[in-house]
Design an enzyme around this catalytic site. Structure first.
Site, PDB file in Angstrom:
ATOM      1  N   GLY A  54      19.283 -28.964  10.694  1.00 45.61           N
ATOM      2  CA  GLY A  54      20.063 -30.014  10.051  1.00 45.61           C
ATOM      3  C   GLY A  54      19.156 -31.063   9.447  1.00 45.61           C
ATOM      4  N   GLU A 107      17.993 -39.001  13.735  1.00 42.26           N
ATOM      5  CA  GLU A 107      16.584 -38.822  13.376  1.00 42.26           C
ATOM      6  C   GLU A 107      15.811 -40.133  13.517  1.00 42.26           C
ATOM      7  OE1 GLU A 107      15.683 -35.843  13.204  1.00 42.26           O
ATOM      8  OE2 GLU A 107      17.724 -35.061  13.046  1.00 42.26           O
ATOM      9  N   ASN A 161      10.266 -35.954  11.425  1.00 40.80           N
ATOM     10  CA  ASN A 161       8.858 -36.246  11.124  1.00 40.80           C
ATOM     11  C   ASN A 161       8.664 -37.748  11.001  1.00 40.80           C
ATOM     12  OD1 ASN A 161       8.619 -33.345  10.533  1.00 40.80           O
ATOM     13  ND2 ASN A 161       9.773 -33.896   8.697  1.00 40.80           N
TER      14      ASN A 161
HETATM   15 ZN   LIG Z   1      16.758 -34.379  17.233  1.00 39.38          ZN
END
Ligand SMILES: [Zn+2]
Length: 843
Positions: free
Chosen positions: A253, A290, A257
């Site tokens: 998904g 994220e 980084n």
């Molecule tokens: Zn994750």
């Protein structure tokens, strides 16, 4: 099994100079990586995969080396142990695998273009450059990247670009970080930038195939999320920028980084003027997930992959904590209750499921750890349980100390528990041990025995399960003060039921549905709850339907007893209740043969369930309607169409005709239902061709999803065969989207046989295309979600059992065999009773 040794034990890198030259034309990577570090022995190993190493030097002298492909290793013999600088020169192929350094393909004004990006988690950094590719091996990195550059191209990475010389782009030295979080991307991109209150540059990047306003939503969420986390964690964002990049080809998904988060296009970009609320919520939670990792995962990283849950469970909880703060009007925790909770409860009930914390060494097994329902959803539920126990103040104080103690380093679950324990004064580790290290969860039986209200716990299984006497420390959250806060014992007596009941409401446990267990009330207690359903809040109603559904799946009660309950809740205005209700209703479809008289009966029942809500909500979203109405309408339209509601079918057809030349502009909330209705009831080969062409053309991810799901609904077998023929055409069906296409056709009973044949005939191709990737096993899961006959069970076994020893597939095959078997048994045993119960409900 041979013991796998971590390379970090003998060689600890401190700094990398990574030079990479990428030739897109020749599909070739050539590079030189210089690693400064401490060697504990004369023989050291550095990771590589598919690299052709031409020279290894230590202190400017050639030294002997061998490559060991079996172990992904370069074995290097140094002149001596101690501090050393090793330089490795190599070449590697640039491949289309969506792992390592890889091209993403897209079209701009009819011209085929590519964007190069990276995906290194879990162990693909070693495909890009030699490194000690283990999360504990943190180091600083100087990246220098050259490519066959054209005017108008941009390159971005974890850190800002420092300088450019002779076509080589030099990036600022990174902070101390793990290899799997390195990222860069280059090509023609558009971007939008802003700054947080604290001066962090926030950016959203995409190909120029998208409308500029598709970047706006993500930019706003990302900026506010970074600001929220800086405040919540009481720890500054550690890098100069936070870039979000949409890649046209992306297997997972999104990927966290550090400083350069990568996403599927559909999970970052959206049309701000026509996107459904649930899609906006999904995109927002992906971004906040994220960005939660930028601290939890990136700044402090799990020591080894066995603690992957530390990263994922935590980010999965925080995505909701932060979206709830950013968009309080969304009530996003309700989505947690309708998506994460049932996903975890369903999968965790199959014997053989992994625990949240799993010992793991083999790289092939590491990728199979990413079980969304367990490591993400269950893990998040467990942390929600912890949060409820200790409260937000202790959570924040504990986290602040945890980050301070382990920043730029690594940690284990025990480190987190000790930080949260110190902040809260509770022995969190002891409570969590029973949840993290054991698979499964308990069903708590509440019963009145000899006048005494008693509770007992036992592991809950759907399908065959071996009871090995597992017990959990269960936060009960009862509405009766006499019940213990945490139930550690197998059985407890709460007290004299008549007295307790006289003083209060019907007895309930797990109020709020935040602990990871289900409840089975005896008849007395259940009848009491059911005669007072008006007093239940919406989450309690959801929970009632959810727990009964699971108990029915586990054969502890009959599905037939659920049928008469559905009409009692069918007029609820709450999206959480409708989600739970239509999930039960959807399971009833398994008990009928397609196009049989029993199915017609079930359709009539669906029509009856949804009729009043259809009249209330209508087809067209109204201005300023509530979130609940927006989120409920799709369930109602879906039920009305399945229920062959003539007015609904006609209304959808009219909407289609009125918008035939501008289908994308149909309201996104209802667009799929209009398209699916047209394909299913009024479809033709021309219409399917037209929709496939629109699919190929559009860059709007949610429209693309609607088109894909709609065309796979055709009952025409020849058209379905034609769609299957597109599976290997990446210009139409991108490899990242193949599973959704496959699922759509498999779940259509006119296409089931053809899709299943395709999978069996193309398994090897599929393995080459997406094997070695964390998404691969989900093709097996998808099949297990659909199959429901003994014949299919036997075919499933015949095909997959010979693959049981494939690394990474073993657990999935074993579990899915049980999933199908238990469903087949359930259907055979209860079909008649369920259909009789449905018949009784039809007026
Ligand atoms: Zn994750």
């Amino acid at each position: 099994m041979a013991e796998l040794k971590h390379f970090y034990e003998t060689f600890q890198p401190k700094h990398y100079d990574v030079y990479i030259d990428i030739d897109r034309e020749k599909k070739l990577i050539s590079g030189k990586t210089t690693i400064t570090g401490a060697a504990q022995a004369q023989e050291i190993s550095v990771h590589q995969k598919y690299l052709k190493v031409s020279a290894v030097q230590a202190g400017n002298q050639d030294v002997p080396f061998t490559t060991d492909d079996q172990a992904d290793a370069i074995r290097i013999t140094l002149p001596a142990a101690g501090d050393v600088t090793v330089a490795i020169t190599y070449t590697a192929p640039l491949t289309d695998t969506m792992m390592g350094i890889y091209p993403s393909y897209y079209q701009l004004n009819g011209e085929k273009k590519q964007l190069i990006g990276t995906q290194f988690e879990t162990n693909a950094a070693r495909k890009a450059f030699p490194c000690v590719d283990e999360p504990e091996a943190k180091a600083t990195f100087d990246l220098a990247i050259k490519f066959d550059e054209h005017p108008g191209e941009t390159i971005i990475s974890n850190m800002p670009e420092k300088s450019e010389k002779d076509g080589v782009h030099y990036f600022a030295t990174t902070v101390r970080m793990s290899t799997y979080l390195i990222a860069f991307a280059f090509g023609e991109m558009q971007s939008k930038l802003t700054k947080t209150k604290s001066g962090v540059e926030i950016g959203v990047f995409a190909t120029k195939a998208h409308q500029a306003n598709e970047l706006d939503f993500a930019l706003d969420i990302a900026k506010r999320a970074i600001e929220f986390y800086e405040d919540f964690y009481q720890t500054p964002y550690p890098l100069p920028h936070s870039y979000q990049l949409a890649l046209p080809d992306f297997s997972a998904g999104a990927m966290e980084n550090w400083g350069l988060v990568t996403y599927r296009e559909a999970l970052l970009l959206l049309d701000p003027d026509n996107t459904a609320l649930d899609t906006k919520q999904l995109v927002a939670t992906v971004i906040t997930h994220e960005l939660a990792h930028q601290w939890f995962g990136d700044l402090v990283t799990m020591k080894w992959w066995d603690d992957l849950w530390l990263n994922e469970s935590f980010a999965n909880m925080m995505e909701y904590v932060s979206v709830d703060a950013l968009q309080p009007d969304w009530h996003i925790w309700e989505t947690f209750q309708t998506s994460e909770a049932p996903a975890a409860l369903q999968r965790d009930a199959t014997d053989g499921v992994q625990s949240v914390h799993v010992d793991v060494e083999d790289p092939a097994e590491i990728d199979s750890l990413f079980d969304g329902a367990i490591v993400y959803a269950k893990g998040a539920r467990l942390l929600v349980m912890v949060r409820a126990l200790i409260g937000d103040d202790a959570l924040r104080a504990g986290l602040k100390n945890y980050f301070a103690a382990h920043q730029y380093g690594n940690a284990t679950g025990a480190d987190l528990w000790s930080a949260l324990g110190a902040a809260s004064g509770l022995d969190i580790g002891a409570i969590m041990h029973s949840w993290l290290d054991q698979p499964g969860y308990p069903v708590v039986t509440a019963a009145v025995k000899d006048g005494q209200l008693t509770l007992s716990q036992k592991q809950f299984f759907i399908g065959e399960g071996q009871d090995v006497g597992r017990q959990w420390q269960i936060p009960l959250n009862s509405n009766y003060d006499a019940a213990p806060a945490i139930m550690k014992e197998k059985e407890v007596t709460v007290g004299d039921y008549a007295k307790l009941r006289a003083a209060g409401q019907p007895f309930r446990v797990n109020v709020g549905n935040n602990s990871h267990f289900i409840v089975k009330y005896d008849d007395t207690l259940m009848q009491d709850i059911l005669t007072h359903t008006d007093e239940l809040d919406d989450i309690a109603k959801l929970q009632l339907l959810q727990d009964l559904r699971l108990l029915a799946d586990g054969r502890q009660i009959s599905y037939a007893t659920l049928v008469p309950l559905l009409p009692r809740f069918a007029d609820s205005h709450a999206a959480v209740v409708n989600t739970a209700l239509y999930r039960v209703a959807s399971n009833l479809k398994r008990f009928v043969t397609p196009d049989s008289p029993e199915e017609n009966q079930l359709k009539a029942f669906y029509n009856q369930l949804s009729a009043d809500q259809l009249a209330r909500l209508g087809w067209t979203p109204k201005a300023h309607e509530s979130n609940d109405d927006q989120l409920t309408r799709p369930f109602i339209l879906s039920a009305a169409l399945y229920g062959k509601n003539g007015a609904a079918i006609a209304a959808a057809h009219d909407l289609f005709k009125a918008n035939a030349d501008k289908l994308a502009s149909l309201p996104a909330d209802i667009r799929f239902y209009v398209l699916a209705n047209e394909v299913h009831d009024f479809g033709s080969a021309d219409l399917v061709d037209e929709l496939v062409a629109a699919y190929r053309e559009t860059t709007d991810g949610s429209y693309k999803g609607d088109l894909r799901a709609a065309v796979t609904q055709t009952p025409d077998k020849a058209l379905l065969a034609k769609l299957i023929g597109l599976f290997k055409d990446p210009d139409t069906v991108k490899p990242q989207d193949l599973r959704s296409w496959f699922y759509g056709i498999l779940a259509n009973h006119h296409g089931e046989q053809a899709a299943w044949d395709w999978l069996r005939n193309n398994w090897q191709w599929l393995e080459e295309k997406v094997g070695g990737d964390m998404e691969f096993t989900t093709y097996i899961t998808v099949v297990a979600n659909v199959f429901r006959t003994r014949e299919r069970l036997n075919e499933f076994k015949a095909f997959f059992e010979p693959k049981l020893n494939t690394p990474g597939l073993t657990r999935e095959i074993q579990m899915d065999t049980k999933v199908i078997a238990s469903r087949v048994d359930l259907i055979e045993a209860e079909k008649d009773a369920v259909n009789a119960a449905v018949a009784k409900e039809i007026q």
